[in-house]
Enzyme design. Structure first.
Site, short mmCIF file in Angstrom:
data_model
loop_
_atom_site.label_atom_id
_atom_site.label_comp_id
_atom_site.label_asym_id
_atom_site.label_seq_id
_atom_site.Cartn_x
_atom_site.Cartn_y
_atom_site.Cartn_z
N LYS A 1 -8.08 2.78 -15.04
CA LYS A 1 -9.22 3.70 -14.92
C LYS A 1 -9.73 4.13 -16.28
O LYS A 1 -10.92 4.36 -16.45
CB LYS A 1 -8.85 4.92 -14.07
CG LYS A 1 -8.74 4.60 -12.59
CD LYS A 1 -8.84 5.84 -11.74
CE LYS A 1 -8.72 5.50 -10.27
NZ LYS A 1 -8.48 6.67 -9.42
N LYS B 1 -8.11 -5.30 -5.05
CA LYS B 1 -7.86 -4.53 -3.82
C LYS B 1 -9.18 -3.96 -3.28
O LYS B 1 -10.12 -3.70 -4.05
CB LYS B 1 -6.81 -3.44 -4.03
CG LYS B 1 -7.26 -2.27 -4.82
CD LYS B 1 -6.26 -1.12 -4.77
CE LYS B 1 -6.84 0.00 -5.63
NZ LYS B 1 -6.11 1.22 -5.69
N LYS C 1 -12.73 2.14 -2.79
CA LYS C 1 -13.89 3.01 -2.53
C LYS C 1 -14.92 2.85 -3.63
O LYS C 1 -16.10 3.08 -3.41
CB LYS C 1 -13.44 4.48 -2.54
CG LYS C 1 -12.49 4.88 -1.43
CD LYS C 1 -12.07 6.34 -1.59
CE LYS C 1 -10.88 6.72 -0.74
NZ LYS C 1 -9.91 7.55 -1.44
P1 TYM Z 1 -6.44 7.06 -2.26
O1 TYM Z 1 -7.39 8.13 -1.88
O2 TYM Z 1 -6.88 6.08 -3.31
O3 TYM Z 1 -6.01 6.23 -1.00
C1 TYM Z 1 -5.51 6.84 0.18
C2 TYM Z 1 -4.43 5.98 0.80
O4 TYM Z 1 -4.94 4.67 1.11
C3 TYM Z 1 -4.11 3.68 0.52
N1 TYM Z 1 -4.97 2.55 0.09
C4 TYM Z 1 -4.78 1.29 0.46
N2 TYM Z 1 -3.84 0.71 1.25
C5 TYM Z 1 -3.94 -0.62 1.45
N3 TYM Z 1 -4.92 -1.40 0.89
C6 TYM Z 1 -5.86 -0.86 0.09
N4 TYM Z 1 -6.82 -1.62 -0.42
C7 TYM Z 1 -5.82 0.55 -0.15
N5 TYM Z 1 -6.59 1.40 -0.88
C8 TYM Z 1 -6.04 2.62 -0.71
C9 TYM Z 1 -3.46 4.36 -0.68
O5 TYM Z 1 -2.28 3.70 -1.05
C10 TYM Z 1 -3.24 5.75 -0.14
O6 TYM Z 1 -2.04 5.79 0.61
N6 TYM Z 1 -3.19 9.26 -5.36
C11 TYM Z 1 -3.51 9.08 -3.96
C12 TYM Z 1 -3.74 10.37 -3.20
C13 TYM Z 1 -2.64 11.36 -3.31
C14 TYM Z 1 -1.38 11.30 -2.66
C15 TYM Z 1 -0.70 12.49 -3.03
C16 TYM Z 1 -0.79 10.37 -1.81
C17 TYM Z 1 -2.66 12.53 -4.02
N7 TYM Z 1 -1.51 13.19 -3.85
C18 TYM Z 1 0.60 12.75 -2.57
C19 TYM Z 1 0.51 10.65 -1.35
C20 TYM Z 1 1.17 11.83 -1.73
C21 TYM Z 1 -4.80 8.26 -3.87
O7 TYM Z 1 -5.59 8.23 -4.78
O8 TYM Z 1 -5.03 7.70 -2.67
#
Ligand code: TYM
Length: 335
Positions: free
Chosen positions: A111, A194, A197
């Site tokens: 990033k 991957k 968003k």
């Molecule tokens: P975020 O918002 O990017 O994504 C949310 C969840 O979706 C999963 N994910 C995917 N799984 C499979 N294939 C993909 N292409 C894909 N893109 C996203 C992510 O692995 C995630 O589970 N840092 C985290 C948010 C967060 C969090 C936490 C998660 C903040 N605090 C505490 C768990 C515990 C994030 O940016 O997720």
């Protein structure tokens, strides 16, 4: 009691990867665990967000959780910034986390790009806030997609560092729970990237709010190679786009890539895609429809978030008082 904590950033374009990699698994776990699901708006602002959009996306993610089948009575659903304990614990943990640990985070490197000097401090310490999210509730299990694995290992290291520094057994080391299928859903345009968003091409992903026509169009346009489907998974090697579509089909039908290859081996992608469109519309369209219905009444969604914030806040306040005591902060009413 085993407790789950997990989160999604309200940054728009919630997609099939978020659903298959995370949300769908939460729906299945909610009966067995005490569950807390968070819309992590404080993580979202590590990249500039337009305020009105951030609020709208927070409601949209909430609606997606509920429309997917998460029970807002049994589980706690709230937005992170409502509970100030996340920021407070993150500060304490910042003071226990070596910079070297954060320097290794691949997501930060990706990033921040080439201009590391211009990268925001919030983006750098993002994983510490994530550790705080989990540890504030002493969560034992964290169901996420594969891309969050490194952050969760860091959360375990930070929990261990705290316990060691104060010679306590306070924080459980949170267990990542990454499902075997669809842990990493890839872009429909490039099987080595991957699904995300932030990809500028909307054709790279299936959004949770896409209607049936859009889903059909995106799948038909999804990149593939000219070969038919292989009869075994070994034949998917070095065919990332083929492997991705087979994996998505397997996840949507609760099957495995092996079984999908057995069923469709020898078929052309043009015909396989028709089946894929049907199963995908069957799963995604009703969720999108329910989300739209819910978002037409923002009062409903807001009431769930308000109540979730109170419930989460009560757990957080009790734990934070103990944490402050361990750290040595003087607090009113404590020895
Ligand atoms: P975020 O918002 O990017 O994504 C949310 C969840 O979706 C999963 N994910 C995917 N799984 C499979 N294939 C993909 N292409 C894909 N893109 C996203 C992510 O692995 C995630 O589970 N840092 C985290 C948010 C967060 C969090 C936490 C998660 C903040 N605090 C505490 C768990 C515990 C994030 O940016 O997720």
């Amino acid at each position: 009691m085993n407790r789950i904590f997990s989160g999604v950033q309200p940054t728009g374009n919630l997609h099939l990867g978020n659903y298959l990699g995370a949300i769908r698994n939460w729906v299945r776990m909610q009966a067995e665990y005490d569950c807390i699901f968070c819309i992590v708006d404080m993580h979202a602002i590590t990249v500039p967000q337009e305020p009105a959009q951030l609020r709208a996306h927070t409601r949209e993610v909430t609606a997606a959780f509920i429309a997917s089948g998460i029970d807002p009575e049994g589980c706690i659903i709230f937005n992170q910034s409502q509970v100030s304990g996340h920021a407070e614990l993150a500060w304490i943990l910042n003071c226990m986390t070596p910079m070297g640990w954060l320097n290794r985070m691949t997501q930060f490197k990706e990033k921040a790009g080439k201009h590391r000097e211009n990268a925001l401090v919030g983006l750098f310490v993002y994983p510490v806030l994530m550790a705080a999210d989990i540890l504030l509730y002493k969560a034992t299990h964290v169901p996420v997609g594969e891309d969050q694995k490194q952050h969760l290992e860091l959360s375990r290291d930070i929990a261990g560092a705290f316990n060691r520094q104060f010679d306590v057994d306070y924080f459980p080391l949170p267990e990542p729970q990454i499902m075997a299928t669809a842990a990493r859903v890839m872009s429909l345009r490039d099987g080595r990237k991957k699904m995300s968003k932030s990809d500028e091409s909307d054709f790279s992903r299936i959004n949770m709010t896409d209607d049936a026509d859009t889903i059909a169009q995106k799948i038909r346009k999804a990149r593939t190679d000219p070969e038919p489907l292989p009869e075994t998974v070994a034949g998917l090697e070095s065919r990332p786009e083929a492997a991705n579509l087979v994996g998505i089909y397997a996840a949507l039908t609760d099957s495995t890539s092996e079984a999908v290859c057995t069923q469709f081996g020898g078929a052309l992608f043009s015909s396989f895609k028709n089946d894929l469109v049907d199963v995908m519309i069957g799963v995604i369209e009703p969720i999108g429809r329910e989300m739209r219905r819910m978002l037409a009444d923002p009062g409903y969604v807001d009431a769930i978030l308000d109540r979730g914030g109170e419930r989460a806040g009560a757990i957080a306040a009790a734990n934070l008082a103990e944490i402050k005591q361990i750290v040595g902060f003087r607090q009113p009413g404590h020895a």
